[in-house]
Scaffold this motif. Sequence first.
Motif, PDB file in Angstrom:
ATOM      1  N   LEU A 121       2.357  -1.801  20.506  1.00 52.29           N
ATOM      2  CA  LEU A 121       1.291  -2.403  19.557  1.00 52.29           C
ATOM      3  C   LEU A 121       1.613  -3.882  19.245  1.00 52.29           C
ATOM      4  CD1 LEU A 121       1.262   0.267  16.629  1.00 52.29           C
ATOM      5  CD2 LEU A 121      -0.430  -0.105  18.727  1.00 52.29           C
ATOM      6  N   CYS A 136       1.577   7.660  19.141  1.00 51.66           N
ATOM      7  CA  CYS A 136       0.884   6.870  18.172  1.00 51.66           C
ATOM      8  C   CYS A 136      -0.647   7.040  17.986  1.00 51.66           C
ATOM      9  CB  CYS A 136       1.076   5.355  18.163  1.00 51.66           C
ATOM     10  SG  CYS A 136       0.135   4.318  17.219  1.00 51.66           S
ATOM     11  N   SER A 179      -2.795   4.078  14.675  1.00 48.28           N
ATOM     12  CA  SER A 179      -1.573   3.152  14.477  1.00 48.28           C
ATOM     13  C   SER A 179      -0.655   3.739  13.517  1.00 48.28           C
ATOM     14  CB  SER A 179      -2.472   1.825  13.582  1.00 48.28           C
ATOM     15  OG  SER A 179      -3.262   1.472  14.505  1.00 48.28           O
ATOM     16  N   THR A 180      -0.520   5.101  13.411  1.00 50.56           N
ATOM     17  CA  THR A 180       0.753   5.685  12.784  1.00 50.56           C
ATOM     18  C   THR A 180       1.431   6.681  13.614  1.00 50.56           C
ATOM     19  OG1 THR A 180      -0.797   7.388  12.024  1.00 50.56           O
ATOM     20  CG2 THR A 180      -0.122   5.366  10.528  1.00 50.56           C
ATOM     21  N   CYS A 191      -1.662  -7.247  14.726  1.00 49.40           N
ATOM     22  CA  CYS A 191      -0.993  -6.055  14.318  1.00 49.40           C
ATOM     23  C   CYS A 191       0.164  -6.492  13.233  1.00 49.40           C
ATOM     24  CB  CYS A 191      -0.317  -5.333  15.399  1.00 49.40           C
ATOM     25  SG  CYS A 191      -1.765  -4.539  16.451  1.00 49.40           S
ATOM     26  N   CYS A 214       6.005  -1.095   9.605  1.00 52.07           N
ATOM     27  CA  CYS A 214       4.865  -1.557  10.135  1.00 52.07           C
ATOM     28  C   CYS A 214       4.237  -0.089  10.957  1.00 52.07           C
ATOM     29  CB  CYS A 214       5.357  -2.444  11.278  1.00 52.07           C
ATOM     30  SG  CYS A 214       3.955  -3.284  12.201  1.00 52.07           S
ATOM     31  N   TYR A 215       3.015   0.118  11.226  1.00 45.22           N
ATOM     32  CA  TYR A 215       2.341   1.071  11.590  1.00 45.22           C
ATOM     33  C   TYR A 215       2.822   2.222  10.962  1.00 45.22           C
ATOM     34  CZ  TYR A 215      -0.392  -1.873  14.119  1.00 45.22           C
ATOM     35  OH  TYR A 215      -1.280  -2.933  14.170  1.00 45.22           O
ATOM     36  N   GLY A 269       7.169   1.499  13.229  1.00 45.32           N
ATOM     37  CA  GLY A 269       6.845   2.759  13.116  1.00 45.32           C
ATOM     38  C   GLY A 269       7.728   3.604  12.263  1.00 45.32           C
TER      39      GLY A 269
END
Lengths: 383, 383
Positions: free
Chosen positions: A306, A331, A334-335, B47, B76-77, B113
């Motif tokens: 990402l 993913c 975006s999570t 991002c 992040c994410y 993440g």
Amino acid sequence: MSVTTPQGFRAAGVEAGLKTSGGKDVALVVNDGPTFDSATVFTANRCKANPVLWSQEVVKDGTVRAVVLNSGGANCYTGPEGFQTTHAVAEQVAGHLGFGAVDVVVCSTGLIGLTNDRDQLLAGVDAAYAGLSPQGGQDAAEAIMTTDSVSKQVVVEGAGWSIGGMAKGAGMLAPQLATMLVVLTTDAVVPAADLDTALRAATRVSFDRLDSDGCMSTNDTVTVMASGASGITPSLDDFTQALTQACTDLAMQLLKDAEGADHEIAITTLNAATEDEAVEVSRSVARSNLFKAAIFGNDPNWGRVLASIGTTSAQFDPADLDVAMNGVWVCKQSTPHADPATVDLQGREVSVTIDLKTGSERATVWTNDLTHAYVHENSAYSS
Amino acid sequence: MSVTTPQGFRAAGVEAGLKTSGGKDVALVVNDGPTFDSATVFTANRCKANPVLWSQEVVKDGTVRAVVLNSGGANCYTGPEGFQTTHAVAEQVAGHLGFGAVDVVVCSTGLIGLTNDRDQLLAGVDAAYAGLSPQGGQDAAEAIMTTDSVSKQVVVEGAGWSIGGMAKGAGMLAPQLATMLVVLTTDAVVPAADLDTALRAATRVSFDRLDSDGCMSTNDTVTVMASGASGITPSLDDFTQALTQACTDLAMQLLKDAEGADHEIAITTLNAATEDEAVEVSRSVARSNLFKAAIFGNDPNWGRVLASIGTTSAQFDPADLDVAMNGVWVCKQSTPHADPATVDLQGREVSVTIDLKTGSERATVWTNDLTHAYVHENSAYSS
């Protein structure tokens, strides 16, 4: 299984003493016709080696009758004397074969800034000429190896015609041609203009999408010669398809032999607005040292994917990206999604899939992981 | 020697249990005024982490009264829940200090993440608030370290005012901000608009020209807060000069602590047509894995420098380039000059000088070599 598989070609590979490691280092591939159509693409690097500066002029009329290649020195940034060496090599080949030097493509590979011994090189040309044979493809393929651990060759069969090819390159593989020399031969009847169209189409989706280490060479050359010896004229579509298959096969061989690599990584971007944007996104990931080091460590680190996508100008919603590694969607939107621990990266082949959810175009870029062996090969030895 | 050196600031750094390795992981820097002017620049990565998304809104009015930072997770994410965590942290800080959450910049660093435990983080904020002190700069600087081996701090003295700063970052250092968090403080009186001008000027020639590994982070934030506590208003020129000095000093500290590096490499391009082209040429060399691996091997491989220059769009004559390494002109007019064997690359500091002979502009980009330790640190551990 070589450049001499199609009818109308002879080749040779001999040892001229150029490579300090020893072994064959001069190759010659000759088209005996009856046609002498050709097409060539070169590195996009603005700092071009002397053989490239020479060969760019040679190929302009669409006629090439021989390609002479040497390992053991790139003849790049060696000044006017280096250019004269390239010219002398072309003249020597042409003199033996009874045509003009302007029909001889010259390729060199090895260390930049190193002047080859001209007498040694010319003696190698003499020996290669003397050794020319319709079975010489294998020797030629071996003579162009540098840090390559294996020779790379391919044959693609058409209906009554064929394409043969050989390639070298094991690092510095990057867009607008990997660091590599490629000679392709065919006994199909294909006019030079069509060869050019087919070659550009084929390299665009093969060698141009190989990005081993982001470094672009000064010497890359891909030449295709058509002898017409089969007497058969395939459709341009059929020929382009076969040439693309040959180039892709050679590109995958280059990828698998990349210096010090432990993994071959295919990065595919789906549903991009344009094919160029799909390439841009895939290439940004292929260029990330952090991502490549993670793959070496068998770490499915999608955060680094990402972070790379975010550096591009492609159209996407940063809050709605999906990423899969070896088929596991780690993913979504975006999570975090599937548990990264379920991704098995032990095998050599790794796939990364990115869904941009913007359009309908796609592209794959191939790269390798960043390993201790890569650092070792490129720090312990000049090349 | 820290963010609490200028008058009007308190700071703290505490252990909240976020970092699996243990150690301090929550930092708080508070501006006690009387002025609350500020300026901030963020990563250019599209991002962006949740703290960046939050802080981008916070800084718009030019007022920032506190910066709260955590290591142990980049947030992040991590989706809406991650954003809510950032918001809760800002509210907690603001509640303690008696102003609005919209004056609190939040920074996070660590794995992408990974969702931080919100309760743990909020407890850390409580402890940091309780520990606030005019001597707390050192603790704060330690609390933002991740793979950093040392804390990075700076003080630049003006006439009756000063600038203090702290930074973290040890990899993923690339343009449009290295992967890093930086907090700068000053007791000078500087309106927000001038702070913004000064900060952009300072980062443009410092952090933006640090390119350790070409990878751009999702979390980079550089904030400067002016308390006005000295009562002195320096000229914008004087302040910009001091801020540039502070940023350059911190950038060099980041460079020296880059993950696994053996060499700090300054690549200077001279006589370019424009400053942008000088940066482009220097950066192309800084991005070459082959060049960086050669330096690790103490190999003055100028061919890899020329091959990188050739990939740029800068104006130059490919046949008239000069390259020096550690002051030795190994290449003149694009041909070999001094013997590369006379270049001593044993020391940590390496300089590469490129003369484009086109114009009169120049720029330096700093990078590190590509080493086994870099590969190890970025493959053996997620980060």
